[in-house]
Design an enzyme around this catalytic site. Structure first.
Site, mmCIF file in Angstrom:
data_model
loop_
_atom_site.group_PDB
_atom_site.id
_atom_site.type_symbol
_atom_site.label_atom_id
_atom_site.label_comp_id
_atom_site.label_asym_id
_atom_site.label_seq_id
_atom_site.Cartn_x
_atom_site.Cartn_y
_atom_site.Cartn_z
ATOM 1 N N GLY A 16 60.456 54.160 27.845
ATOM 2 C CA GLY A 16 60.080 55.324 27.869
ATOM 3 C C GLY A 16 61.092 56.493 27.347
ATOM 4 N N LYS A 17 61.469 56.112 26.102
ATOM 5 C CA LYS A 17 62.512 56.938 25.243
ATOM 6 C C LYS A 17 61.803 58.270 25.074
ATOM 7 C CE LYS A 17 63.783 54.760 22.254
ATOM 8 N NZ LYS A 17 63.747 54.622 20.540
ATOM 9 N N LYS A 201 72.551 45.303 36.567
ATOM 10 C CA LYS A 201 73.393 44.688 35.403
ATOM 11 C C LYS A 201 73.677 45.490 34.412
ATOM 12 C CE LYS A 201 74.566 40.538 37.044
ATOM 13 N NZ LYS A 201 75.763 40.498 37.559
ATOM 14 N N CYS A 397 34.519 59.881 20.232
ATOM 15 C CA CYS A 397 34.375 59.718 19.033
ATOM 16 C C CYS A 397 33.720 58.398 18.653
ATOM 17 C CB CYS A 397 35.978 59.395 18.598
ATOM 18 S SG CYS A 397 35.921 59.555 16.541
ATOM 19 N N GLN A 401 29.511 57.572 18.932
ATOM 20 C CA GLN A 401 28.889 57.091 18.055
ATOM 21 C C GLN A 401 28.063 55.812 18.580
ATOM 22 O OE1 GLN A 401 31.494 56.093 14.701
ATOM 23 N NE2 GLN A 401 31.945 58.268 14.320
ATOM 24 N N HIS A 522 38.327 64.746 19.697
ATOM 25 C CA HIS A 522 39.155 64.012 20.526
ATOM 26 C C HIS A 522 39.689 65.054 21.330
ATOM 27 C CE1 HIS A 522 39.615 59.965 18.938
ATOM 28 N NE2 HIS A 522 39.223 60.532 17.794
ATOM 29 N N GLU A 524 40.989 65.048 24.327
ATOM 30 C CA GLU A 524 42.359 64.668 25.191
ATOM 31 C C GLU A 524 43.436 64.815 24.396
ATOM 32 O OE1 GLU A 524 40.060 62.468 23.749
ATOM 33 O OE2 GLU A 524 40.744 61.288 22.447
HETATM 34 N N1 GLN Z 1 35.722 54.341 13.566
HETATM 35 C C1 GLN Z 1 34.897 55.419 13.826
HETATM 36 C C2 GLN Z 1 34.703 56.567 12.296
HETATM 37 O O1 GLN Z 1 35.890 56.050 11.638
HETATM 38 C C3 GLN Z 1 35.395 56.045 14.854
HETATM 39 C C4 GLN Z 1 36.892 56.627 14.649
HETATM 40 C C5 GLN Z 1 37.440 57.020 16.093
HETATM 41 O O2 GLN Z 1 36.918 56.620 17.220
HETATM 42 N N2 GLN Z 1 38.292 57.777 16.094
HETATM 43 O O3 GLN Z 1 34.168 57.393 12.450
#
Ligand code: GLN
Length: 554
Positions: A16-17, A201, A397, A401, A522, A524
């Site tokens: 956890g650095k 320790k 992502c 798909q 993404h 997140e």
């Molecule tokens: N492999 C997929 C692409 O290249 C999805 C990539 C991912 O999930 N970051 O489009």
């Protein structure tokens, strides 16, 4: 004048650095100082984008792309960085820059190319001074990009590793060259508890500090990672054997939530000590500390809990999905709810399709990002199952798909629909390589990367989640949902909810009549504990509403 905090690790990796580095940054922010952070990764990959997440955890993506130019005319785009950058962003609420992730790949590439371009003409090119000079240059240049009050530099790996040595040597030189009160060295080490003798320790720590000392580095502060707070005895022992004052031995115990660590450090006087060593005014802003404390309380005192099935192909280590895990927790904390993450390796569904019914046990499913062929059929199967059962589900992502492939198989009668990434000769490549990707000659750093403007279609669930028709989110992909197939799907209840403003590619899909949403980006990566990502918030909100409805029924 930028002050530097160097953070090294001892005994073991994975203690956890990154969280310590981010927490140290937070202590300075509590005092109103500006902070930036750097991570040094001693591997030879130029960036982590070519690494399997099972080897090294998640690949984080920055808002910006850095044009890394080791010598004139040679440019490499870098936006993929170590997962610790996610931790820094979440703690510090600062967008990190890819220039702040040094890898040995970048350093050696620079030195070797410079040699070919004649920059060292007549000289023998060596680790010392050429490699160490390059390291020092990179650290200083990156720190001057924003010129924060404090620049925290985390050195990856463990003291004693061969590959870490040039970095420790560079830090030794820097500490000598800079002012005495301009640098601090913090060593994070493991203090194991030995049940048979009932003791913590310190010997491994003593050895690792000796290894540091043998390289001319004396830590100013030792942070002991352990199950509990360290006792006074243990602190005394570390102080005596490692040549640091007792008040500079700081506990880093197991915590319910990592976001509590800055407060645990603050209570032990670490902020004050760091300021003293760096000759900075120790002016704590109590409001800021209280604000953080309130946030931490939300994580520590949930009123309810929910269970999410995390279906993926890198589930052996949960760090593969760390930003998603955290984004779900942030959104949960917003509603005072604990989000329990249940990781399911998708290959299990391929071996035993009957196992898909376990998905019914969870409040929702998240279909994770990924690459390649292994485990993908199991991910598609889980998407088909969730579509049939109308399980609330978010696809990220690759997850989006595969959601589209599942939709095509289920509702468009295309039984062999697939992605050309998974099955290049499929009769129905409903997910295919993006046009501009066909030109890419090299693999590293050539995906569609970093933040882009996205147009969100009004009157969609995605629009309601964001409350805006234009958003900015980060990308990392090569393949995309093929528009001609998406058009046909629209007639069967699929809604296209977002497009990339620049290249027009499809960025969001959802079901008209269920909370099933896929996003090509993404979200997140931009979620922060105090600013959860809108789509993750909408996901958790929907789950809580469903729970309420079913409770009312019973
Ligand atoms: N492999 C997929 C692409 O290249 C999805 C990539 C991912 O999930 N970051 O489009």
């Amino acid at each position: 004048m930028v002050k530097y905090v160097f953070v090294t690790g001892g005994v073991l990796s994975g203690i956890g650095k990154g969280v310590v580095t981010a927490s140290i940054g937070k202590l300075f922010q509590f005092r109103g100082f500006t902070v930036d952070a750097m991570k040094i990764d001693p591997y030879l990959n130029v960036d982590p984008g070519t690494l399997n997440p099972i080897e090294h955890g998640e690949v984080f993506v920055c808002e910006e792309v850095w044009r890394f130019q080791p010598v004139p005319g040679q440019v490499f785009n870098i936006a993929e960085v170590d997962q610790d950058f996610g931790t820094y962003e979440r703690f510090l609420d600062v967008d990190m820059h890819p220039q702040n992730n040094i890898t040995s790949g970048q350093i050696y590439l620079t030195v070797v190319l410079k040699e070919r371009f004649g920059e060292y003409l007549g000289k023998t090119v060596q680790v010392i001074p050429h490699v160490t000079n390059e390291i020092k240059k990179r650290i200083v240049e990156a720190s001057f990009r924003r010129s924060p009050d404090v620049f925290v530099v985390e050195v990856g790996g463990t003291v004693g590793d061969i590959e870490t040595m040039p970095y420790l040597e560079a830090i030794r030189q820097l500490r000598l060259e800079l002012e005495k009160d301009q640098t601090v060295l913090v060593h994070v080490t493991l203090i194991p508890y030995l049940g048979t003798v009932g003791q913590h320790k310190t010997k491994p720590t003593q050895h690792s500090v000796k290894a540091l000392q043998s390289m001319g580095l004396q830590p100013d502060i030792i942070i002991g990672r352990s199950d509990k707070l360290l006792t006074e005895d243990v602190k005394e022992k570390i102080s005596l054997f490692c040549n640091v004052p007792k008040k500079a031995v700081i506990s880093d115990p197991d915590l319910e939530t990592i976001y509590d660590l800055p407060l645990v450090f603050e209570e032990q006087g670490l902020g004050e000590l760091l300021c003293k060593l760096l000759n900075l005014k120790d002016n704590v802003n109590c409001e800021r500390v209280d604000e953080w404390r309130k946030l931490v309380e939300r994580f520590k005192n949930p009123r309810d809990s929910i269970d999410i099935a995390m279906v993926g192909k890198y589930c052996q280590i949960t760090d593969s999905y760390i930003s998603i895990n955290e984004a779900l927790k942030h959104a949960g904390a917003y509603f005072n709810v604990k989000v329990r993450l249940n990781f399911i390796e998708s290959e299990e569904f391929e071996v035993n399709p009957g196992k898909l019914s376990i998905l019914d046990r969870y409040d929702g499913m998240l279909l994770t990002p990924g690459f390649g062929v292994r485990g993908v059929e199991g991910m598609i199967m889980s998407a088909q199952y969730a579509l049939r059962r109308r399980i609330p589900f978010l696809g990220i992502c690759f997850g989006a798909q595969l959601m589209f492939i599942a939709f095509a198989r289920e509702y468009l009668g295309l039984k062999d629909a697939n992605s050309s990434e998974v099955k290049p000769d499929t009769a129905h490549p409903v997910v295919d390589l993006m046009e501009e990707q066909k030109k890419a000659k090299i693999i590293g750093g050539t995906m569609k990367l970093s933040a882009r403007k996205i147009k969100v279609v009004e009157d969609t669930k995605l629009y309601r989640a964001y409350g805006s028709s234009e958003i900015i989110e980060r990308f990392r992909h090569r393949y995309h949902i093929v528009p001609s197939y998406a058009k046909i799907a629209e007639e069967k209840g699929l809604v296209i909810s977002a497009y990339d403003v620049e290249d027009g590619s499809i960025c969001g899909i959802e079901l008209k009549d269920a909370w099933i949403i896929g996003v090509q980006f993404h979200p997140e990566f931009k979620s922060r504990p105090n600013k959860p990502s809108p789509i993750y918030l909408a996901f958790i909100r929907n789950i809580l509403e469903n729970k309420k409805k079913s409770n009312n029924k019973t």
